[in-house]
Design a protein around this motif. Structure first.
Motif, mmCIF file in Angstrom:
data_model
loop_
_atom_site.group_PDB
_atom_site.id
_atom_site.type_symbol
_atom_site.label_atom_id
_atom_site.label_comp_id
_atom_site.label_asym_id
_atom_site.label_seq_id
_atom_site.Cartn_x
_atom_site.Cartn_y
_atom_site.Cartn_z
ATOM 1 N N ASN A 126 1.451 8.991 15.354
ATOM 2 C CA ASN A 126 0.395 7.976 15.408
ATOM 3 C C ASN A 126 -0.074 7.748 16.842
ATOM 4 O OD1 ASN A 126 0.182 7.587 12.707
ATOM 5 N ND2 ASN A 126 0.962 5.496 12.672
ATOM 6 N N ARG B 226 -20.460 4.569 15.267
ATOM 7 C CA ARG B 226 -19.554 5.644 14.809
ATOM 8 C C ARG B 226 -20.161 7.029 14.985
ATOM 9 N NH1 ARG B 226 -14.519 3.625 14.744
ATOM 10 N NH2 ARG B 226 -14.580 1.528 13.909
ATOM 11 N N PHE C 261 -10.042 13.946 14.749
ATOM 12 C CA PHE C 261 -9.784 12.784 15.614
ATOM 13 C C PHE C 261 -10.442 12.903 16.990
ATOM 14 C CE2 PHE C 261 -7.085 9.742 13.381
ATOM 15 C CZ PHE C 261 -7.055 10.405 12.165
ATOM 16 N N LEU C 262 -11.608 13.553 16.986
ATOM 17 C CA LEU C 262 -12.422 13.612 18.202
ATOM 18 C C LEU C 262 -13.765 12.948 17.959
ATOM 19 C CD1 LEU C 262 -11.810 17.205 19.675
ATOM 20 C CD2 LEU C 262 -10.943 15.011 20.512
ATOM 21 N N GLN C 263 -13.767 11.996 17.039
ATOM 22 C CA GLN C 263 -14.997 11.276 16.717
ATOM 23 C C GLN C 263 -15.044 10.028 17.596
ATOM 24 O OE1 GLN C 263 -16.886 12.029 13.631
ATOM 25 N NE2 GLN C 263 -18.350 10.427 14.129
ATOM 26 N N GLU D 246 -5.056 5.400 4.912
ATOM 27 C CA GLU D 246 -5.727 4.536 3.943
ATOM 28 C C GLU D 246 -7.047 5.195 3.577
ATOM 29 O OE1 GLU D 246 -5.974 0.347 4.701
ATOM 30 O OE2 GLU D 246 -4.142 0.416 5.879
ATOM 31 N N GLU E 267 6.235 8.121 6.507
ATOM 32 C CA GLU E 267 5.040 8.333 5.689
ATOM 33 C C GLU E 267 3.839 8.577 6.599
ATOM 34 O OE1 GLU E 267 4.922 8.507 2.151
ATOM 35 O OE2 GLU E 267 3.277 9.473 3.190
ATOM 36 N N PHE E 268 2.998 9.542 6.229
ATOM 37 C CA PHE E 268 1.840 9.869 7.079
ATOM 38 C C PHE E 268 0.515 9.647 6.353
ATOM 39 C CE2 PHE E 268 5.506 12.410 8.386
ATOM 40 C CZ PHE E 268 5.625 12.017 9.715
ATOM 41 N N LEU E 269 0.535 8.837 5.295
ATOM 42 C CA LEU E 269 -0.672 8.591 4.500
ATOM 43 C C LEU E 269 -1.742 7.895 5.321
ATOM 44 C CD1 LEU E 269 0.998 6.739 1.513
ATOM 45 C CD2 LEU E 269 0.504 9.179 1.672
ATOM 46 N N TYR F 183 0.812 -1.212 0.000
ATOM 47 C CA TYR F 183 0.000 0.000 0.000
ATOM 48 C C TYR F 183 0.855 1.277 0.000
ATOM 49 C CZ TYR F 183 -2.192 3.392 3.152
ATOM 50 O OH TYR F 183 -2.571 4.525 3.774
ATOM 51 N N ASP G 134 1.476 0.554 15.914
ATOM 52 C CA ASP G 134 2.479 1.573 16.239
ATOM 53 C C ASP G 134 2.412 2.022 17.693
ATOM 54 O OD1 ASP G 134 3.287 1.328 13.663
ATOM 55 O OD2 ASP G 134 2.428 3.214 12.956
ATOM 56 N N PHE H 203 -10.352 2.477 17.522
ATOM 57 C CA PHE H 203 -9.532 2.555 16.318
ATOM 58 C C PHE H 203 -9.018 1.176 15.935
ATOM 59 C CE2 PHE H 203 -6.631 3.725 19.872
ATOM 60 C CZ PHE H 203 -5.666 2.730 19.753
ATOM 61 N N GLY H 204 -8.845 0.995 14.610
ATOM 62 C CA GLY H 204 -8.272 -0.253 14.106
ATOM 63 C C GLY H 204 -7.304 0.067 12.996
ATOM 64 N N PHE I 166 -12.008 -1.542 8.653
ATOM 65 C CA PHE I 166 -11.654 -0.799 9.869
ATOM 66 C C PHE I 166 -12.043 0.669 9.785
ATOM 67 C CE2 PHE I 166 -7.934 2.029 9.538
ATOM 68 C CZ PHE I 166 -7.438 1.724 8.281
ATOM 69 N N LEU J 164 -2.396 10.631 17.895
ATOM 70 C CA LEU J 164 -3.735 10.553 17.298
ATOM 71 C C LEU J 164 -4.557 9.448 17.963
ATOM 72 C CD1 LEU J 164 -2.762 11.105 13.558
ATOM 73 C CD2 LEU J 164 -4.021 12.690 15.031
ATOM 74 N N ILE K 189 -8.122 9.672 20.181
ATOM 75 C CA ILE K 189 -9.330 8.854 19.991
ATOM 76 C C ILE K 189 -9.722 8.166 21.299
ATOM 77 C CG2 ILE K 189 -10.345 6.901 18.752
ATOM 78 C CD1 ILE K 189 -8.349 7.529 16.455
HETATM 79 C C1 UGA Z 1 -3.119 6.362 10.292
HETATM 80 C C2 UGA Z 1 -2.653 7.828 10.356
HETATM 81 O O1 UGA Z 1 -3.809 8.692 10.348
HETATM 82 C C3 UGA Z 1 -1.747 8.175 9.173
HETATM 83 O O2 UGA Z 1 -1.246 9.497 9.326
HETATM 84 C C4 UGA Z 1 -0.564 7.185 9.166
HETATM 85 O O3 UGA Z 1 0.297 7.422 8.062
HETATM 86 C C5 UGA Z 1 -1.098 5.773 9.082
HETATM 87 O O4 UGA Z 1 -1.952 5.519 10.213
HETATM 88 C C6 UGA Z 1 0.092 4.850 9.066
HETATM 89 O O5 UGA Z 1 0.885 4.888 10.013
HETATM 90 O O6 UGA Z 1 0.310 4.185 8.045
HETATM 91 P P1 UGA Z 1 -4.996 5.024 8.928
HETATM 92 O O7 UGA Z 1 -4.649 3.851 9.772
HETATM 93 O O8 UGA Z 1 -5.125 4.843 7.463
HETATM 94 O O9 UGA Z 1 -3.917 6.210 9.124
HETATM 95 O O10 UGA Z 1 -6.408 5.537 9.420
HETATM 96 P P2 UGA Z 1 -7.015 6.773 10.233
HETATM 97 O O11 UGA Z 1 -7.880 7.558 9.333
HETATM 98 O O12 UGA Z 1 -6.012 7.505 10.995
HETATM 99 O O13 UGA Z 1 -7.985 5.979 11.231
HETATM 100 C C7 UGA Z 1 -7.477 4.999 12.138
HETATM 101 C C8 UGA Z 1 -8.591 4.450 13.010
HETATM 102 O O14 UGA Z 1 -9.034 5.434 13.933
HETATM 103 C C9 UGA Z 1 -9.824 3.987 12.227
HETATM 104 O O15 UGA Z 1 -10.275 2.766 12.779
HETATM 105 C C10 UGA Z 1 -10.841 5.082 12.489
HETATM 106 O O16 UGA Z 1 -12.178 4.625 12.425
HETATM 107 C C11 UGA Z 1 -10.449 5.513 13.895
HETATM 108 N N1 UGA Z 1 -10.835 6.897 14.230
HETATM 109 C C12 UGA Z 1 -10.273 7.937 13.566
HETATM 110 C C13 UGA Z 1 -11.747 7.127 15.245
HETATM 111 O O17 UGA Z 1 -12.262 6.182 15.886
HETATM 112 N N2 UGA Z 1 -12.079 8.422 15.570
HETATM 113 C C14 UGA Z 1 -11.543 9.481 14.915
HETATM 114 O O18 UGA Z 1 -11.893 10.637 15.278
HETATM 115 C C15 UGA Z 1 -10.624 9.233 13.893
#
Ligand code: UGA
Length: 431
Positions: free
Chosen positions: A209, A410, A250-252, A156, A152-154, A17, A265, A257-258, A320, A212, A216
């Motif tokens: 990471n 959610r 990220f206050l949802q 998915e 990388e901070f991408l 990815y 991490d 989180f998954g 996820f 964030l 959550i």
């Molecule tokens: C996360 C980071 O946001 C990216 O910056 C980082 O590059 C990536 O990990 C990585 O290390 O590769 P990602 O795992 O794709 O990205 O997904 P996020 O959008 O961050 O969400 C992670 C989880 O947190 C999801 O399960 C999402 O549903 C949950 N989440 C997110 C919440 O429960 N509440 C929120 O407010 C935000």
């Protein structure tokens, strides 16, 4: 080497990815890219134009830049054309919670001695990995190789967009040609640059990471307290998020989180600290809160339905998070296993992951639409907030169900729309 017209060619090791998004992104910016993977089948598929992962925008970019993208299993081919080799191989967790660096070490072993090449680490690795790779290079007579940490901070689901519009670019290096070349590659994106030492760059990634994930788990605990006190976490998050110092993202609150990154991490940073004798208390709590949060839905179902034996529960969403087919550490895995253990009959619908999920979740029936999943259900649980679930016709679902409970895992649904259909709505931390 490169000018504004002639961009630096690059190699990318790992066509997963992160590797594919990096390859497509740099090709879009004008580089020739040699993408190397040990999986011959995957390389063949990519050569045929097939994209092995679901990521919005990736396929178009790979197609548009096909002439600049070369897929191969031969590392030497990449070395012949490119000075910079971006490493984007997996670093999954081991049983101890440490990152498994065996794929990274395979690359370190494979790269021959050279004064003109550099490894640019994109894979998420523990702080100190760069230093140990440099030591390994020196010990094996490969001290001429350069090393750059470029985390990388991408995210998915929005990876292509994130690659092309980064909040920041972090480059950790020893101030040599390789760091300069990586900075130049990213320059057209105009993002703020943090150029620093290798260990600090590695820590920026893990700490970001972990922070964030902490945000959550924090809002999830606030949600749980809201349930005890009559406050509504959506209102609370709105009120908090308007403070510039806190921010709304990220206050949802939800069922935890998954994904392939946060759980791994956060644990890896906790282990890293532990290995050096420091007990990272806060992260221990972040992990525990997240584990418990996934199970709170079960408590809610018990509260409304009594025992779950023989009860029919419909899960909407399995991935996820939306816009990905990734099931790694998805809350749906824990949830469906717990429901099975409690004797419930589970039906699930997900717009993208259905096929893959079959091998991961056992004992559940797969539906081909939300309506089909809802048929005869005592309760619906929204697990993943796919956009199609936000526009559901709740009166049709209400007719199809045999019960009336909707649990919004959610906090993404409109409670009035659900209640308007005669159903009982319960969110996470909502009034
Ligand atoms: C996360 C980071 O946001 C990216 O910056 C980082 O590059 C990536 O990990 C990585 O290390 O590769 P990602 O795992 O794709 O990205 O997904 P996020 O959008 O961050 O969400 C992670 C989880 O947190 C999801 O399960 C999402 O549903 C949950 N989440 C997110 C919440 O429960 N509440 C929120 O407010 C935000």
């Amino acid at each position: 080497m490169s000018s504004a017209r002639e961009r630096e060619p690059i190699g990318v090791i790992g066509a997963g990815y992160v590797g594919l998004v990096t390859a497509a992104g740099f090709a879009e910016l004008g580089s020739e890219v040699w993408c190397v993977d040990i999986d011959a089948g995957r390389i063949e598929r990519l050569e045929r134009g097939e994209v092995p992962i679901y990521e919005p925008g990736l396929e178009q970019l790979l197609k548009r830049n096909a002439a600049k993208l070369h897929f191969t299993t031969d590392l030497d081919e990449a070395l012949a054309h490119a000075r910079l080799l971006f490493v984007a191989v997996g670093t999954p967790p081991t049983y101890s919670g440490d990152a498994d660096l065996s794929a990274v070490h395979t690359v370190v072993d494979a790269i021959p001695a050279s004064d003109g090449h550099a490894l640019v680490m994109k894979s998420t690795v523990p702080c100190g990995t760069g230093a140990s790779i440099q030591r390994a290079f020196a010990e094996r007579g490969k001290g001429g190789l350069s090393y750059v940490s470029c985390p990388e901070f991408l995210r998915e689901g929005s990876a292509m967009k994130d690659f092309l519009n980064p909040d920041r670019v972090v480059v950790g290096d020893e101030g040599d040609w390789a760091g300069d070349a990586v900075v130049e590659l990213y320059a057209p994106l105009g993002a703020p640059l943090v150029r620093t030492d290798i260990a600090s760059a590695e820590m920026v990634k893990l700490a970001s990471n972990a922070f964030l994930a902490t945000k959550i788990s924090f809002i999830n605990e606030i949600a749980n307290v809201c349930e005890e006190t009559g406050a509504d976490v959506v209102e609370v998050a709105r009120g908090m998020g308007l403070d510039d110092r806190i921010g709304p993202k990220f206050l949802q609150a939800g069922i935890g989180f998954g994904g392939s990154c946060f759980p791994k991490d956060v644990n890896a940073l906790k282990q890293l600290a532990g290995n050096s004798g420091y007990h990272f208390q806060l992260l221990t709590a972040v992990i525990e809160v997240n584990e418990l949060q996934k199970r709170r839905v079960i408590g809610k179902l018990h509260k409304h339905l009594g025992g779950l034996v023989g009860k029919r529960v419909a899960l909407l969403g399995l991935a996820f998070k939306p816009d990905t087919d990734d099931m790694r550490e998805a809350s749906s895995l824990v949830l469906s296993a717990r429901l099975n253990a409690d004797g419930a009959a589970v039906t699930a619908y997900d717009p993208v992951v259905a096929e893959e999920a079959r091998s991961l979740v056992s004992g559940i029936t797969f539906a081909d639409s939300p309506l089909h999943a809802a048929a005869g259900a005592d309760a619906i649980v929204l697990v993943t907030e796919w956009s199609e679930f936000l526009k559901l016709d709740w009166s049709r679902l209400a007719e199809a169900m045999s019960g009336e409970l909707v649990i919004d895992g959610r906090n993404a649904l409109d409670p009035d729309a659900v209640r308007g259909a005669g159903l009982v709505y319960e969110g996470i931390g909502r009034r």
